[in-house]
Design a protein around this motif. Structure first.
Motif, PDB file in Angstrom:
ATOM      1  N   ILE A 173       0.808  -1.228   0.000  1.00 47.53           N
ATOM      2  CA  ILE A 173       0.000   0.000   0.000  1.00 47.53           C
ATOM      3  C   ILE A 173       0.836   1.271   0.000  1.00 47.53           C
ATOM      4  N   VAL A 174       2.121   1.173   0.358  1.00 51.51           N
ATOM      5  CA  VAL A 174       2.945   2.393   0.289  1.00 51.51           C
ATOM      6  C   VAL A 174       3.647   2.510  -1.064  1.00 51.51           C
ATOM      7  N   ASN A 175       3.389   1.559  -1.961  1.00 53.99           N
ATOM      8  CA  ASN A 175       3.973   1.633  -3.304  1.00 53.99           C
ATOM      9  C   ASN A 175       3.036   2.432  -4.209  1.00 53.99           C
ATOM     10  N   SER A 176       3.305   3.715  -4.299  1.00 56.44           N
ATOM     11  CA  SER A 176       2.393   4.597  -5.058  1.00 56.44           C
ATOM     12  C   SER A 176       2.490   4.341  -6.562  1.00 56.44           C
ATOM     13  N   ALA A 177       3.473   3.534  -6.987  1.00 59.04           N
ATOM     14  CA  ALA A 177       3.598   3.195  -8.415  1.00 59.04           C
ATOM     15  C   ALA A 177       2.888   1.881  -8.749  1.00 59.04           C
ATOM     16  N   SER A 178       2.280   1.243  -7.739  1.00 60.10           N
ATOM     17  CA  SER A 178       1.649  -0.059  -7.980  1.00 60.10           C
ATOM     18  C   SER A 178       0.523   0.055  -8.997  1.00 60.10           C
ATOM     19  N   THR A 179       0.430  -0.959  -9.873  1.00 60.99           N
ATOM     20  CA  THR A 179      -0.680  -1.016 -10.834  1.00 60.99           C
ATOM     21  C   THR A 179      -1.625  -2.170 -10.481  1.00 60.99           C
ATOM     22  N   ASP A 180      -1.341  -2.850  -9.351  1.00 63.25           N
ATOM     23  CA  ASP A 180      -2.187  -3.945  -8.874  1.00 63.25           C
ATOM     24  C   ASP A 180      -3.552  -3.359  -8.472  1.00 63.25           C
ATOM     25  N   THR A 181      -4.608  -3.861  -9.099  1.00 64.63           N
ATOM     26  CA  THR A 181      -5.931  -3.255  -8.857  1.00 64.63           C
ATOM     27  C   THR A 181      -6.361  -3.398  -7.397  1.00 64.63           C
ATOM     28  N   ALA A 182      -5.897  -4.462  -6.727  1.00 66.95           N
ATOM     29  CA  ALA A 182      -6.239  -4.637  -5.310  1.00 66.95           C
ATOM     30  C   ALA A 182      -5.547  -3.572  -4.466  1.00 66.95           C
ATOM     31  N   VAL A 183      -4.299  -3.277  -4.813  1.00 69.92           N
ATOM     32  CA  VAL A 183      -3.565  -2.233  -4.082  1.00 69.92           C
ATOM     33  C   VAL A 183      -4.200  -0.872  -4.353  1.00 69.92           C
ATOM     34  N   LEU A 184      -4.553  -0.622  -5.610  1.00 69.64           N
ATOM     35  CA  LEU A 184      -5.191   0.652  -5.948  1.00 69.64           C
ATOM     36  C   LEU A 184      -6.517   0.793  -5.200  1.00 69.64           C
ATOM     37  N   GLY A 185      -7.273  -0.307  -5.109  1.00 72.18           N
ATOM     38  CA  GLY A 185      -8.547  -0.281  -4.383  1.00 72.18           C
ATOM     39  C   GLY A 185      -8.339  -0.002  -2.903  1.00 72.18           C
ATOM     40  N   THR A 186      -7.282  -0.580  -2.354  1.00 76.28           N
ATOM     41  CA  THR A 186      -6.987  -0.370  -0.933  1.00 76.28           C
ATOM     42  C   THR A 186      -6.550   1.072  -0.683  1.00 76.28           C
ATOM     43  N   ARG A 187      -5.750   1.626  -1.599  1.00 72.81           N
ATOM     44  CA  ARG A 187      -5.337   3.030  -1.437  1.00 72.81           C
ATOM     45  C   ARG A 187      -6.560   3.962  -1.538  1.00 72.81           C
ATOM     46  N   ARG A 188      -7.501   3.633  -2.407  1.00 68.34           N
ATOM     47  CA  ARG A 188      -8.751   4.426  -2.476  1.00 68.34           C
ATOM     48  C   ARG A 188      -9.522   4.342  -1.163  1.00 68.34           C
ATOM     49  N   LEU A 189      -9.560   3.138  -0.577  1.00 68.50           N
ATOM     50  CA  LEU A 189     -10.202   2.978   0.734  1.00 68.50           C
ATOM     51  C   LEU A 189      -9.533   3.886   1.765  1.00 68.50           C
ATOM     52  N   MET A 190      -8.207   3.885   1.788  1.00 73.29           N
ATOM     53  CA  MET A 190      -7.465   4.708   2.759  1.00 73.29           C
ATOM     54  C   MET A 190      -7.828   6.178   2.591  1.00 73.29           C
ATOM     55  N   GLU A 191      -7.916   6.628   1.335  1.00 74.85           N
ATOM     56  CA  GLU A 191      -8.253   8.036   1.085  1.00 74.85           C
ATOM     57  C   GLU A 191      -9.687   8.341   1.520  1.00 74.85           C
ATOM     58  N   THR A 192     -10.580   7.388   1.282  1.00 70.48           N
ATOM     59  CA  THR A 192     -11.972   7.558   1.726  1.00 70.48           C
ATOM     60  C   THR A 192     -12.035   7.720   3.238  1.00 70.48           C
ATOM     61  N   VAL A 193     -11.328   6.840   3.943  1.00 69.91           N
ATOM     62  CA  VAL A 193     -11.346   6.887   5.411  1.00 69.91           C
ATOM     63  C   VAL A 193     -10.704   8.188   5.897  1.00 69.91           C
ATOM     64  N   ALA A 194      -9.602   8.582   5.245  1.00 73.84           N
ATOM     65  CA  ALA A 194      -8.887   9.800   5.645  1.00 73.84           C
ATOM     66  C   ALA A 194      -9.789  11.025   5.530  1.00 73.84           C
ATOM     67  N   ALA A 195     -10.648  11.030   4.506  1.00 74.59           N
ATOM     68  CA  ALA A 195     -11.476  12.206   4.239  1.00 74.59           C
ATOM     69  C   ALA A 195     -12.802  12.169   4.998  1.00 74.59           C
ATOM     70  N   GLU A 196     -13.046  11.100   5.758  1.00 73.53           N
ATOM     71  CA  GLU A 196     -14.355  10.865   6.359  1.00 73.53           C
ATOM     72  C   GLU A 196     -14.361  11.304   7.822  1.00 73.53           C
ATOM     73  N   SER A 197     -15.018  12.413   8.111  1.00 78.76           N
ATOM     74  CA  SER A 197     -15.008  12.918   9.490  1.00 78.76           C
ATOM     75  C   SER A 197     -15.953  12.132  10.400  1.00 78.76           C
ATOM     76  N   ARG A 198     -16.780  11.251   9.814  1.00 79.36           N
ATOM     77  CA  ARG A 198     -17.755  10.525  10.642  1.00 79.36           C
ATOM     78  C   ARG A 198     -17.173   9.289  11.309  1.00 79.36           C
ATOM     79  N   VAL A 199     -15.889   8.956  11.032  1.00 76.38           N
ATOM     80  CA  VAL A 199     -15.289   7.782  11.689  1.00 76.38           C
ATOM     81  C   VAL A 199     -13.973   8.139  12.357  1.00 76.38           C
ATOM     82  N   THR A 200     -13.629   7.341  13.375  1.00 76.01           N
ATOM     83  CA  THR A 200     -12.308   7.388  14.003  1.00 76.01           C
ATOM     84  C   THR A 200     -11.666   6.041  13.708  1.00 76.01           C
TER      85      THR A 200
END
Ligand code: DHB
Ligand code: MG
Length: 221
Positions: A173-200
Motif C-alpha cells: 500500500i505504500v507503493n504509489s507506483a503499484s498497478t495492482d488493482t487490489a492495491v489501488l482499491g486499498t489506497r482508495r479505501l485509505m483516502e476515503t477513510v482519511a477524508a471521512e469525518s464521521r469515523v475514528t
C-alpha cells in the motif's frame, strides 16, 4: 525474521490459546477439498474478530465476502441468541460450501448468506430496513473496498464498528507506483477513510501464517 517463524508462532498460539475446534477445522478442510482459494483469515485473526464482536456486544453483524464461512463462524459465535449475521457472497460455490460449514457449526439459525454481488445486495439491505448493523467485516474483492466502506457507513449507527481485512498487503500500500488493482482499491479505501469525518480509525499491521498484512479498524462517531 521469516514467514516460517511467523507461521510457527501462529501454530504454537493456536494450539495453546486460540484453539479452533472441530467445526472450524472441518470448515477449512471442506474449503480446501472444494478448492476454494486459501485466503480465509487465520485462526488467530478469526478469534480476534470474535473477541471484537463480543467486546462490542454486537447483535447484528454484516460481513462482505463469505468465502467458505470460516470468519463467519468466528463472528456468528459472538452473537447472542436472536442475533443476526448477514454475509454477502458473489460466488455460488463459495456460498454452498459456507452454508454446509455453518450448518455443521450449528449456526445456520443465526446466519443468512445473500448470494449476489455485494454492491447489488447493499441497497436491498437498506430498502429492507436491515440497518443499523453493529459490526461490519469487509473481506471481499479489494477493488470495491472504498464503496463497501461507504455502504457500511450508510448502514451503521453511531458506535458501529467497521473492520476491513488485507489493507497492508506485504507493504504494497505504500507503493504509489503499484498497478495492482487490489492495491489501488486499498489506497482508495485509505483516502476515503482519511477524508471521512464521521469515523475514528486506525490500521494495525499483522504477521502470521499468511505473511505480512493488516486490518483497518474504525468506529462510527
Ligand atoms: C486475498 C484476499 C483476502 O481476503 C485475503 O485475506 C488474502 C488474500 C487475495 O485476494 O489475494
Ligand atoms: Mg481477507
Amino acid at each position: 525474521m521469516s514467514i516460517e517463524r511467523w507461521g510457527t508462532v501462529d501454530d504454537y498460539v493456536d494450539g495453546l490459546i486460540v484453539k479452533p475446534d472441530m467445526a472450524l477445522q472441518a470448515a477449512l478442510a471442506d474449503s480446501r477439498a472444494a478448492e476454494l482459494p486459501p485466503i480465509n483469515v487465520t485462526a488467530g485473526l478469526g478469534k480476534m474478530l470474535h473477541l471484537f464482536a463480543r467486546m462490542h456486544g454486537a447483535k447484528r453483524i454484516l460481513e462482505i465476502g463469505t468465502l467458505g464461512g470460516y470468519s463467519t463462524i468466528w463472528l456468528a459465535r459472538a452473537l447472542p441468541e436472536g442475533g443476526l449475521l448477514i454475509s454477502l457472497e458473489i460466488n455460488p460455490q463459495n456460498a454452498e460450501v459456507a452454508s454446509k460449514n455453518l450448518i455443521r457449526a450449528g449456526l445456520d439459525r443465526l446466519v443468512e448468506i445473500r448470494l449476489a454481488p455485494a454492491l447489488e445486495t447493499l441497497p436491498k439491505l437498506e430498502a429492507e430496513k436491515q440497518a443499523p448493523f453493529d459490526f461490519f467485516f469487509i473481506d471481499a474483492n479489494k477493488e470495491d473496498n472504498s464503496e463497501y466502506f461507504r455502504w457500511a457507513l450508510k448502514l451503521s449507527r453511531p458506535g458501529s464498528v467497521i473492520v476491513v481485512d488485507n489493507v497492508v498487503r506485504k507493504g504494497e500500500i505504500v507503493n504509489s507506483a503499484s498497478t495492482d488493482t487490489a492495491v489501488l482499491g486499498t489506497r482508495r479505501l485509505m483516502e476515503t477513510v482519511a477524508a471521512e469525518s464521521r469515523v475514528t480509525a486506525t490500521v494495525v499491521q499483522t504477521v502470521g501464517a499468511k505473511g505480512y498484512d493488516g486490518f483497518l479498524l474504525a468506529i462510527v462517531n
